[in-house]
Design an enzyme around this catalytic site. Structure first.
Site, mmCIF file in Angstrom:
data_model
loop_
_atom_site.group_PDB
_atom_site.id
_atom_site.type_symbol
_atom_site.label_atom_id
_atom_site.label_comp_id
_atom_site.label_asym_id
_atom_site.label_seq_id
_atom_site.Cartn_x
_atom_site.Cartn_y
_atom_site.Cartn_z
ATOM 1 C CG ASP A 357 -1.631 1.100 1.128
ATOM 2 O OD1 ASP A 357 -2.618 0.912 1.017
ATOM 3 O OD2 ASP A 357 -1.340 1.997 2.361
ATOM 4 C CD GLU A 412 -1.949 2.372 -3.107
ATOM 5 O OE1 GLU A 412 -3.377 2.713 -3.149
ATOM 6 O OE2 GLU A 412 -1.315 2.592 -1.675
#
EC number: 2.4.1.18
Length: 702
Positions: A357, A412
């Site tokens: 993330d 990401e």
């Protein structure tokens, strides 16, 4: 901005620098062959690779290698010894004193002091009771007590805690010593790495239709069979690492080694992963190493009484937009902590890889805030890049793929940094995939800002195909981001309030519901077929889950109404949700059969603005989309690479998908040697309005 080396400066200096970079980075020549525009930045790749190699070498010389270095959880924290005693170890460089307290000593804060070691480490050995039984049994509450240099007495949870719980109305979490007599025994081996990745993005807590936090057990028994039935071969689990604030969606981590207790026990998560493996499904963890919660009573912040223990001190250590703390990736002990965390989830829970993330925030000192990345290569090199963070990501990818060669890592990253998904040996970041984050934004933009007849086919194709050669992408029409409160899912953008009143099969199609169901299928299929080398769906969106996601919080009176997934909607034969669910299932099953995600990028032969037709070939299949809201086309000529007889293998207009049944599936389509749109052969096809078709050349070997 970066100052790239250019031949214009001094040709001999440029050549010398380029040759030095090629000598230092084993396969840099291959990267520059793939993308010659990266040549001016060869010295950047050289510097990054040398920094990675040097740290790896230092770890080898000082720690005995990354294998030993990444086992920090075996000594740090609290551990039962063979003799029944307890060994405790912490890193608290800013502490004046460290102590262990808990149920076992009546919460006396100072009766068990740690001994100070070098480099800010502290250790403690507690012998067993006289009868050889453990002094701190399984389930005991513990705290580390820190005396700071300013004289404060601080009660902390060990950063290495394996299990924490919040009881009753308590604000903070309690650290529970997790040391069960019998550990979970895995029964199933990891599945082989799938050739095509079809990801079901999931959140355990919202997986029930009831207004409550669902459990690992519930997910295992009720959701895993659905995922298997839908044809997904990978689950991406969000919000597993412990987070004190449920409404953070799992992105404000407080305990990095603890599986969230709000869903159940560590053993129940292990059973979930094991059961998925028994179904041939791999499981990825949404790992959050980009930042951490600001909590200090039950988080990492101010662990030793200073703001610089695990994080950068001063402004650099705070992410203003996220209101969270930022790791100091150059710190030896923080590298140990984060790399050990990666290994812990791989080995203790048998996850098959990670979705990292917030990679954009890690890669740049500006964290991507207020940056509109244009694709100019100078944006990805130079002083704005946090090369310590990039080096950590390279180390993490190296570790993951060394421990489990079949494991998968996904970045990401919204910036599009070149070579992030290239091998480390080429000077790249070492990720297997990146998320194609521009695709969902494009669909939302079209639905919000344009009439259907104004959709630009070339723009859609460009967004779906604009990716770096040999850097694999995960395509998705929507993820959890699009479902969050303040936004809407695709289905809700398309059908909005009519989803509450007009989804019954007992009532005629309204124009809104008809349009919504047809476009929902088309958007998902063209994203699946054209958008990447993997595909992702957020749980519930496969059947057009209504409404949005909103976790219980003060602003909604702690309501769970929007923090659930109404799977029962697709089980109701009288509702139209089943049509979207059926289409999603058959789309995935067809991909499993033909493997278009693992095939080379599609050849797009047509993107006709007036007719609203897109046609492309991939994996030996012919995909045809008619986005026109009202025009159907008889005998529409479509180009193809090879001659043969074609049959329909997927038709979004079929009855089982809520379509209008305008196509005869017994029809054979024969190609002719008639060049069309740059293809040597072509065939004539009936293409109804708002329909997606996949044709198979049955004369080709399957």
């Amino acid at each position: 901005m970066a100052a790239p080396m250019t031949p214009a400066a001094r040709p001999e200096d440029y050549e010398a620098a380029l040759n030095a970079a090629l000598a230092d980075v084993p396969e840099l020549a291959r990267l520059l062959e793939i993308d010659p525009y990266l040549k001016p930045y060869a010295v950047d790749f050289q510097r990054r690779y040398k920094q990675f190699s040097q740290i790896l070498k230092n770890i080898g010389e000082n720690e005995g290698g990354i294998d030993k270095f990444s086992r920090g959880y075996e000594s740090f924290g609290v551990h039962r010894c063979a003799d029944g005693g307890l060994y405790c170890k912490e890193w608290a460089p800013g502490a004046e004193g460290v102590f262990l307290t808990g149920d076992f000593n009546g919460w006396n804060p100072f009766s068990y002091p740690y001994k100070k070691l070098d480099y800010g480490k502290w250790e403690l050995y507690i012998p067993p009771k006289q009868n050889k039984s453990v002094l701190v049994p399984h389930g005991s509450k513990l705290k580390v007590v820190i005396t700071s240099k300013s004289g404060e007495i601080l009660y902390r949870i060990s950063p290495w805690a394996k299990y924490v719980v919040r009881e009753g109305d308590n604000v903070n979490y309690d650290w529970i010593h997790w040391d069960p007599e019998h550990s979970y025994e895995f029964k199933h081996s990891r599945p082989k790495k799938p050739r095509s990745l079809r990801i079901y993005e999931s959140h355990v807590g919202i997986s029930s239709h009831e207004g409550k936090v669902a459990s690992y057990k519930h997910f295992t028994c009720n959701v895993l069979p659905r995922i298997k039935g839908l044809g997904y071969n990978c689950i991406q689990l969000m919000a597993i690492m412990e987070h004190a604030y449920y409404a953070s969606f799992g992105y404000q981590i407080t305990s990095f080694f603890a599986a969230s207790s709000r869903y159940g026990t560590p053993e129940e998560l292990q059973e979930l992963v094991d059961t998925a493996h028994s179904m041939g499904i791999i499981v990825l963890l949404d790992v959050v190493h980009s930042h951490a919660s600001k909590n200090s009573a039950d988080g990492l912040n101010m662990f030793d009484g200073t703001d610089s223990c695990y994080f950068h001190s001063g402004p650099r250590g705070t992410h203003d937009l996220w209101d969270s703390r930022l790791f100091a990736y150059s710190s030896w002990e923080i590298l140990r902590f984060l790399l050990s965390n990666i290994r812990w989830w791989l080995e203790e829970y048998r996850f098959d890889g990670f979705r990292f993330d917030g990679v954009t925030s890690m890669l740049y000192h500006h964290h991507g805030v207020g940056q509109g990345f244009s694709g100019d290569y100078s944006e990805y090199f130079g002083l704005q890049v946090d090369e310590d963070a990039l080096t950590y990501l390279m180390l993490a990818n190296h570790l993951v793929h060394t421990l489990c060669p079949d494991s998968i890592t996904i970045a990401e990253d919204v910036s599009g940094m070149p070579a992030l998904c290239s091998p480390i040996s080429q000077g790249g970041g070492g990720f297997d995939y990146r998320l194609a984050m521009a695709i969902p934004d494009k669909w939302i933009q079209l639905l919000k800002e344009f009439k259907d007849e104004d959709w630009n086919m070339g723009d859609i194709v460009y967004t779906l195909t604009n990716r770096r050669y040999l850097e694999k992408c995960i395509a998705y029409a929507e993820s959890h981001d699009q479902a969050l409160v303040g936004d809407k899912s695709l289905a809700f953008w398309l059908m909005d309030a009519e989803m509450y009143t007009n989804m019954s099969v007992l009532t005629p199609f309204t124009p809104v519901i008809d349009r919504g169901i047809q476009l929902h299928k088309m958007i998902r299929l063209i994203t699946h077929g054209l958008g990447g080398e993997g595909y992702l769906n957020f749980m519930g969106n496969e059947f057009g889950h209504p409404e949005w996601l909103d976790f219980p919080r003060k602003g909604n009176n702690e309501s769970y109404h929007y923090a659930r997934r109404q799977f029962h909607l697709t089980d109701d034969d009288l509702l139209r949700y089943k049509f979207l669910n059926n289409f999603d299932r058959d789309m995935n099953r067809l991909e499993e059969r033909y493997g278009w995600l693992a095939a080379p990028q599609a050849y797009v032969s047509e993107k006709h603005e007036g007719n609203k037709i897109i046609a492309f070939e991939r994996a030996g299949l012919l995909f045809i989309f008619n986005f026109h809201p009202s025009k159907s086309y008889t005998d529409y000529r479509v180009g193809t690479a090879l001659p043969g007889k074609f049959k329909i293998v997927l038709d979004s207009d079929a009855a089982e998908y809520g379509g209008h049944q305008r196509l005869d599936h017994s029809t054979d389509f024969f190609s002719e040697a008639f060049e069309h749109n740059g293809r040597p052969y072509s065939l004539l096809v009936y293409i109804p309005s708002r329909v997606a078709l996949i044709l198979q050349n049955v004369d080709l070997p399957n």
